[in-house]
Design an enzyme around this catalytic site. Sequence first.
Site, PDB file in Angstrom:
ATOM      1  N   SER A 191       0.844  -1.194   0.000  1.00 24.50           N
ATOM      2  CA  SER A 191       0.000   0.000   0.000  1.00 24.50           C
ATOM      3  C   SER A 191       0.883   1.249   0.000  1.00 24.50           C
ATOM      4  O   SER A 191       2.103   1.154   0.194  1.00 24.50           O
ATOM      5  CB  SER A 191      -0.862   0.009   1.262  1.00 24.50           C
ATOM      6  OG  SER A 191      -0.026   0.192   2.393  1.00 24.50           O
ATOM      7  N   ASP A 220      -0.997  -1.596  -4.055  1.00 27.15           N
ATOM      8  CA  ASP A 220      -2.359  -1.727  -3.533  1.00 27.15           C
ATOM      9  C   ASP A 220      -2.924  -0.324  -3.252  1.00 27.15           C
ATOM     10  O   ASP A 220      -2.254   0.496  -2.602  1.00 27.15           O
ATOM     11  CB  ASP A 220      -2.279  -2.553  -2.238  1.00 27.15           C
ATOM     12  CG  ASP A 220      -3.649  -2.889  -1.667  1.00 27.15           C
ATOM     13  OD1 ASP A 220      -4.597  -3.043  -2.443  1.00 27.15           O
ATOM     14  OD2 ASP A 220      -3.738  -3.021  -0.417  1.00 27.15           O
ATOM     15  N   HIS A 221      -4.122  -0.047  -3.726  1.00 23.76           N
ATOM     16  CA  HIS A 221      -4.796   1.243  -3.483  1.00 23.76           C
ATOM     17  C   HIS A 221      -3.926   2.459  -3.790  1.00 23.76           C
ATOM     18  O   HIS A 221      -3.810   3.367  -2.964  1.00 23.76           O
ATOM     19  CB  HIS A 221      -5.271   1.337  -2.025  1.00 23.76           C
ATOM     20  CG  HIS A 221      -6.387   0.389  -1.711  1.00 23.76           C
ATOM     21  ND1 HIS A 221      -7.667   0.575  -2.149  1.00 23.76           N
ATOM     22  CD2 HIS A 221      -6.404  -0.765  -1.009  1.00 23.76           C
ATOM     23  CE1 HIS A 221      -8.432  -0.430  -1.733  1.00 23.76           C
ATOM     24  NE2 HIS A 221      -7.687  -1.265  -1.046  1.00 23.76           N
ATOM     25  N   HIS A 265     -12.760  -3.116   4.700  1.00 25.80           N
ATOM     26  CA  HIS A 265     -11.383  -3.356   5.140  1.00 25.80           C
ATOM     27  C   HIS A 265     -11.332  -3.526   6.657  1.00 25.80           C
ATOM     28  O   HIS A 265     -12.195  -3.002   7.359  1.00 25.80           O
ATOM     29  CB  HIS A 265     -10.484  -2.167   4.763  1.00 25.80           C
ATOM     30  CG  HIS A 265     -10.183  -2.088   3.302  1.00 25.80           C
ATOM     31  ND1 HIS A 265     -10.565  -1.020   2.532  1.00 25.80           N
ATOM     32  CD2 HIS A 265      -9.541  -2.943   2.480  1.00 25.80           C
ATOM     33  CE1 HIS A 265     -10.149  -1.220   1.272  1.00 25.80           C
ATOM     34  NE2 HIS A 265      -9.532  -2.384   1.221  1.00 25.80           N
ATOM     35  N   GLY A 299     -10.781  -6.438   1.287  1.00 25.90           N
ATOM     36  CA  GLY A 299     -11.307  -6.528   2.652  1.00 25.90           C
ATOM     37  C   GLY A 299     -11.808  -7.916   3.003  1.00 25.90           C
ATOM     38  O   GLY A 299     -12.802  -8.057   3.707  1.00 25.90           O
ATOM     39  N   ASP A 301      -5.165  -8.642   4.282  1.00 24.28           N
ATOM     40  CA  ASP A 301      -4.135  -7.954   5.057  1.00 24.28           C
ATOM     41  C   ASP A 301      -4.357  -8.171   6.554  1.00 24.28           C
ATOM     42  O   ASP A 301      -3.507  -8.717   7.261  1.00 24.28           O
ATOM     43  CB  ASP A 301      -4.134  -6.457   4.718  1.00 24.28           C
ATOM     44  CG  ASP A 301      -2.948  -5.734   5.313  1.00 24.28           C
ATOM     45  OD1 ASP A 301      -2.124  -6.388   5.982  1.00 24.28           O
ATOM     46  OD2 ASP A 301      -2.821  -4.516   5.123  1.00 24.28           O
ATOM     47  N   THR A 302      -5.531  -7.776   7.050  1.00 19.97           N
ATOM     48  CA  THR A 302      -5.772  -7.794   8.500  1.00 19.97           C
ATOM     49  C   THR A 302      -5.528  -9.162   9.139  1.00 19.97           C
ATOM     50  O   THR A 302      -4.930  -9.245  10.223  1.00 19.97           O
ATOM     51  CB  THR A 302      -7.209  -7.313   8.783  1.00 19.97           C
ATOM     52  OG1 THR A 302      -7.331  -5.994   8.234  1.00 19.97           O
ATOM     53  CG2 THR A 302      -7.499  -7.284  10.270  1.00 19.97           C
TER      54      THR A 302
END
Length: 283
Positions: free
Chosen positions: A49, A81-82, A176, A205, A228-229
């Site tokens: 990111s 990413d993003h 997300h 997400g 990710d999380t």
Amino acid sequence: MLVTLNKILPIAREQKFAVGAFNTANLELTQAIIEAAEEMHAPVVIQTSEKAIEYAGMQELAALVTTMAKQSPVPIVFHVDHGRTHQVLYDALEAGYTSIMFDGSHLEYDENVRWTKEMVKRAHAKGISVEAELGRVGGVEDDISADEGLTDPFMARDFVRETHCDALAVGIGNNHGKPKRGEYLHLDVLEHIAELVHIPLVLHGASGTPEDKIKAAIKLGVTKINIDTDLRVAFAQAEREVLAGDKKMYDPRAILTPARDAVKEVVKQKIALFGSAMKAKEI
Ligand code: G3H
Ligand code: 13P
Ligand code: ZN
């Protein structure tokens, strides 16, 4: 082996599996993702990111990921990413990324089209793939309800026709971060989008999303799934345990090894869930 997103996603779409896209910001996360992909013989996306780039440096991350990817037998995409900051994306096109996401989801439709087209023109000239986003993926800091962010299927069809992006991230109630209470994936909206949009779709997400929903989304045409999380949670949990278990430990390598192993396990579980195990040979 370093490859573009475009090399993997059409095959994934045809064979109805999804490629896991995992966020990295350092050596240990990168090692965990690549080791997991190799053990599962799976293609994989490693993504950074803008905040990860700010944390570790673009050249530094590019040196790390591309060096390791080139030595690996499995196909690996190195992806932004993003990306919202134009200069970050322009720099990424020169730094060794094989794919970028231009996230214009916060822009008005016409501006999103305009800038996505511009990024596609620049990226395709270098053989680099582009993921775009239409609709909104909610987030910890974005105070939008899931329904506000739903992608309009007809707009998505027009958007893809106009921009020629390679993959499209959609808003179908996904958020997300840790799953919110009442979070609901609108698979009916996804199905409608998939009827009208004939390029690979991306689910952001996806941490904490129930397995049956993930499998249903893949069946409907999702071919890249961002996680990710779940990796962060596994990393942090392992760190807490190792430090609590040995108060005298001070060698960073000993401290970080259990976290790296924990992340690797999560990546392997996701690869199995997404159906991309053993798919490296298809690429
Ligand atoms: O979609 C967002 C990713 O989880 C990246 O998060 O901006 O904190 O690196 P970050
Ligand atoms: P999660 O952190 O919810 O897994 O989302 C990851 C993501 O979408 C990265 O773009
Ligand atoms: Zn995302």
